[in-house]
Design an enzyme around this catalytic site. Structure first.
Site, PDB file in Angstrom:
ATOM      1  N   ARG A  68     -50.530  28.326 -14.168  1.00  0.00           N
ATOM      2  CA  ARG A  68     -50.636  26.877 -13.957  1.00  0.00           C
ATOM      3  C   ARG A  68     -51.068  26.145 -15.230  1.00  0.00           C
ATOM      4  O   ARG A  68     -50.547  25.094 -15.574  1.00  0.00           O
ATOM      5  CB  ARG A  68     -51.639  26.618 -12.828  1.00  0.00           C
ATOM      6  CG  ARG A  68     -51.640  25.191 -12.326  1.00  0.00           C
ATOM      7  CD  ARG A  68     -52.622  24.991 -11.171  1.00  0.00           C
ATOM      8  NE  ARG A  68     -52.374  25.834 -10.021  1.00  0.00           N
ATOM      9  CZ  ARG A  68     -51.386  25.657  -9.147  1.00  0.00           C
ATOM     10  NH1 ARG A  68     -50.556  24.653  -9.272  1.00  0.00           N
ATOM     11  NH2 ARG A  68     -51.240  26.477  -8.118  1.00  0.00           N
ATOM     12  N   MET A  93     -44.903  18.080  -5.992  1.00  0.00           N
ATOM     13  CA  MET A  93     -45.483  19.101  -5.125  1.00  0.00           C
ATOM     14  C   MET A  93     -46.094  20.255  -5.925  1.00  0.00           C
ATOM     15  O   MET A  93     -45.813  21.424  -5.695  1.00  0.00           O
ATOM     16  CB  MET A  93     -44.433  19.606  -4.131  1.00  0.00           C
ATOM     17  CG  MET A  93     -43.851  18.500  -3.264  1.00  0.00           C
ATOM     18  SD  MET A  93     -45.068  17.403  -2.512  1.00  0.00           S
ATOM     19  CE  MET A  93     -45.304  18.220  -0.955  1.00  0.00           C
ATOM     20  N   ILE A  95     -49.967  21.555  -7.501  1.00  0.00           N
ATOM     21  CA  ILE A  95     -51.404  21.315  -7.615  1.00  0.00           C
ATOM     22  C   ILE A  95     -51.725  21.236  -9.103  1.00  0.00           C
ATOM     23  O   ILE A  95     -51.255  22.061  -9.894  1.00  0.00           O
ATOM     24  CB  ILE A  95     -52.194  22.440  -6.919  1.00  0.00           C
ATOM     25  CG1 ILE A  95     -51.926  22.345  -5.414  1.00  0.00           C
ATOM     26  CG2 ILE A  95     -53.676  22.342  -7.228  1.00  0.00           C
ATOM     27  CD1 ILE A  95     -52.553  23.455  -4.599  1.00  0.00           C
ATOM     28  N   HIS A 112     -50.411  10.247  -0.342  1.00  0.00           N
ATOM     29  CA  HIS A 112     -50.488  11.387   0.579  1.00  0.00           C
ATOM     30  C   HIS A 112     -50.195  10.878   1.989  1.00  0.00           C
ATOM     31  O   HIS A 112     -50.789   9.885   2.427  1.00  0.00           O
ATOM     32  CB  HIS A 112     -51.883  12.012   0.516  1.00  0.00           C
ATOM     33  CG  HIS A 112     -52.020  13.160   1.463  1.00  0.00           C
ATOM     34  ND1 HIS A 112     -51.456  14.395   1.224  1.00  0.00           N
ATOM     35  CD2 HIS A 112     -52.602  13.252   2.698  1.00  0.00           C
ATOM     36  CE1 HIS A 112     -51.696  15.199   2.238  1.00  0.00           C
ATOM     37  NE2 HIS A 112     -52.393  14.522   3.153  1.00  0.00           N
ATOM     38  N   ASP A 148     -56.520  15.917  -2.846  1.00  0.00           N
ATOM     39  CA  ASP A 148     -56.415  14.866  -1.816  1.00  0.00           C
ATOM     40  C   ASP A 148     -57.760  14.214  -1.482  1.00  0.00           C
ATOM     41  O   ASP A 148     -57.946  13.720  -0.361  1.00  0.00           O
ATOM     42  CB  ASP A 148     -55.777  15.420  -0.523  1.00  0.00           C
ATOM     43  CG  ASP A 148     -54.338  15.854  -0.725  1.00  0.00           C
ATOM     44  OD1 ASP A 148     -53.676  15.324  -1.635  1.00  0.00           O
ATOM     45  OD2 ASP A 148     -53.875  16.732   0.030  1.00  0.00           O
ATOM     46  N   GLN A 174     -42.808   7.039   5.848  1.00  0.00           N
ATOM     47  CA  GLN A 174     -42.159   6.879   4.543  1.00  0.00           C
ATOM     48  C   GLN A 174     -41.848   5.390   4.266  1.00  0.00           C
ATOM     49  O   GLN A 174     -42.040   4.911   3.146  1.00  0.00           O
ATOM     50  CB  GLN A 174     -40.872   7.691   4.524  1.00  0.00           C
ATOM     51  CG  GLN A 174     -40.469   8.110   3.134  1.00  0.00           C
ATOM     52  CD  GLN A 174     -39.300   9.069   3.152  1.00  0.00           C
ATOM     53  OE1 GLN A 174     -38.344   8.873   3.894  1.00  0.00           O
ATOM     54  NE2 GLN A 174     -39.361  10.096   2.330  1.00  0.00           N
TER      55      GLN A 174
HETATM   56  C1  GAR Z   1     -43.975  11.356   0.365  1.00  0.00           C
HETATM   57  O1  GAR Z   1     -43.965  11.159   1.749  1.00  0.00           O
HETATM   58  C2  GAR Z   1     -45.381  11.648  -0.112  1.00  0.00           C
HETATM   59  O2  GAR Z   1     -46.357  11.064   0.690  1.00  0.00           O
HETATM   60  C3  GAR Z   1     -45.429  13.149  -0.013  1.00  0.00           C
HETATM   61  O3  GAR Z   1     -44.157  13.573  -0.426  1.00  0.00           O
HETATM   62  C4  GAR Z   1     -43.185  12.620  -0.019  1.00  0.00           C
HETATM   63  C5  GAR Z   1     -42.215  12.398  -1.145  1.00  0.00           C
HETATM   64  O4  GAR Z   1     -41.121  11.677  -0.714  1.00  0.00           O
HETATM   65  N1  GAR Z   1     -46.458  13.678  -0.846  1.00  0.00           N
HETATM   66  C6  GAR Z   1     -47.224  14.699  -0.490  1.00  0.00           C
HETATM   67  O5  GAR Z   1     -47.097  15.305   0.548  1.00  0.00           O
HETATM   68  C7  GAR Z   1     -48.277  15.088  -1.517  1.00  0.00           C
HETATM   69  N2  GAR Z   1     -49.246  15.935  -0.931  1.00  0.00           N
HETATM   70  P1  GAR Z   1     -40.112  11.024  -1.750  1.00  0.00           P
HETATM   71  O6  GAR Z   1     -39.665  12.122  -2.701  1.00  0.00           O
HETATM   72  O7  GAR Z   1     -38.963  10.567  -0.900  1.00  0.00           O
HETATM   73  O8  GAR Z   1     -40.812   9.908  -2.444  1.00  0.00           O
END
Ligand code: GAR
Length: 215
Positions: A68, A93, A95, A112, A148, A174
């Site tokens: 990492r 995605m 960490i 989040h 988070d 979303q």
């Molecule tokens: C979003 O819903 C965001 O909240 C989530 O990934 C999605 C990305 O959607 N993030 C997480 O879960 C982070 N822990 P997108 O690529 O369509 O913007």
């Protein structure tokens, strides 16, 4: 002319939140300049969205690095060429290592899909349904070393409908994210919201709770 906040957006996938940010900046709504879209995934559709909008892109795959820390060092070296003031994680995605977070201390935002501190981690929509919660939503927060758990800036919430599936709920959350992320990023870009002493400050006052909007 007012200097716009140079903003790097980090994605791993579809990038619908990235699109919402691109659209808001395109309308002239935000004090942000999108200087680069970075992905750890070369197939992320968000990279195409960025190219279409004329924003520089960069991609480094984490699997090319042994750990990492070395991956994060490579990402820092790449991003710093664009001299970003702010990093916006939009479905990134990965960490982040402590040294990555320290390098950009107080200058990283995340979204989040839950009403933090409830439901950090993955699978939030199903967990909310399983728990029978009345409210669900999404949170924009500053990133700190703890996953988070950084100071919360803005939450968008909605009522869970009876019988709703996790997929249906995810789509509604979303849509909420597409409102709150550009708004919160714009607040940080304009200086209305700041990270100071480990807390979120709004209009010069330390905020104990995030701003909450219902949809
Ligand atoms: C979003 O819903 C965001 O909240 C989530 O990934 C999605 C990305 O959607 N993030 C997480 O879960 C982070 N822990 P997108 O690529 O369509 O913007």
């Amino acid at each position: 002319m007012v200097r716009r906040c140079k903003t790097a957006i980090l994605i791993s996938g579809s990038g619908t939140n990235l699109q919402a940010l691109i659209d808001a900046v395109g309308r002239g709504d935000l004090a942000l300049e999108l200087c680069v879209v970075f992905s750890n995934n070369p197939n992320a559709f968000g990279l195409e969205r960025a190219e279409k909008a004329g924003i520089p892109t960069a991609c480094i795959q984490h699997r090319d690095y042994p750990d990492r820390e070395s991956f994060d060092d490579a990402v820092i070296a790449e991003l710093d060429q664009f001299e970003p003031d702010l990093l916006v994680l939009a479905g990134f995605m990965r960490i982040l290592s402590n040294r990555f977070v320290k390098h950009y201390k107080g200058r990283i935002l995340n979204i989040h899909p839950a009403l933090l501190p409830n439901y950090p981690g993955l699978n939030t929509h199903q967990r909310v349904i399983d728990a029978g919660d009345e409210w669900h939503g999404s949170t924009v927060h500053f990133v700190t070393e703890k996953l988070d758990a950084g100071p919360r800036i803005l939450q968008g919430r909605l009522k869970v409908k009876p019988g709703e599936t996790a997929e249906q709920l995810a789509l509604r959350v979303q849509a909420v994210e597409h409102h709150i992320y550009p708004q919160a990023a714009g607040w940080v870009g304009s200086g209305k919201v700041e990270f100071r002493d480990g807390h979120c400050w709004v209009d010069g006052k330390q905020a104990q709770e995030p701003v909450v909007q219902s949809f």
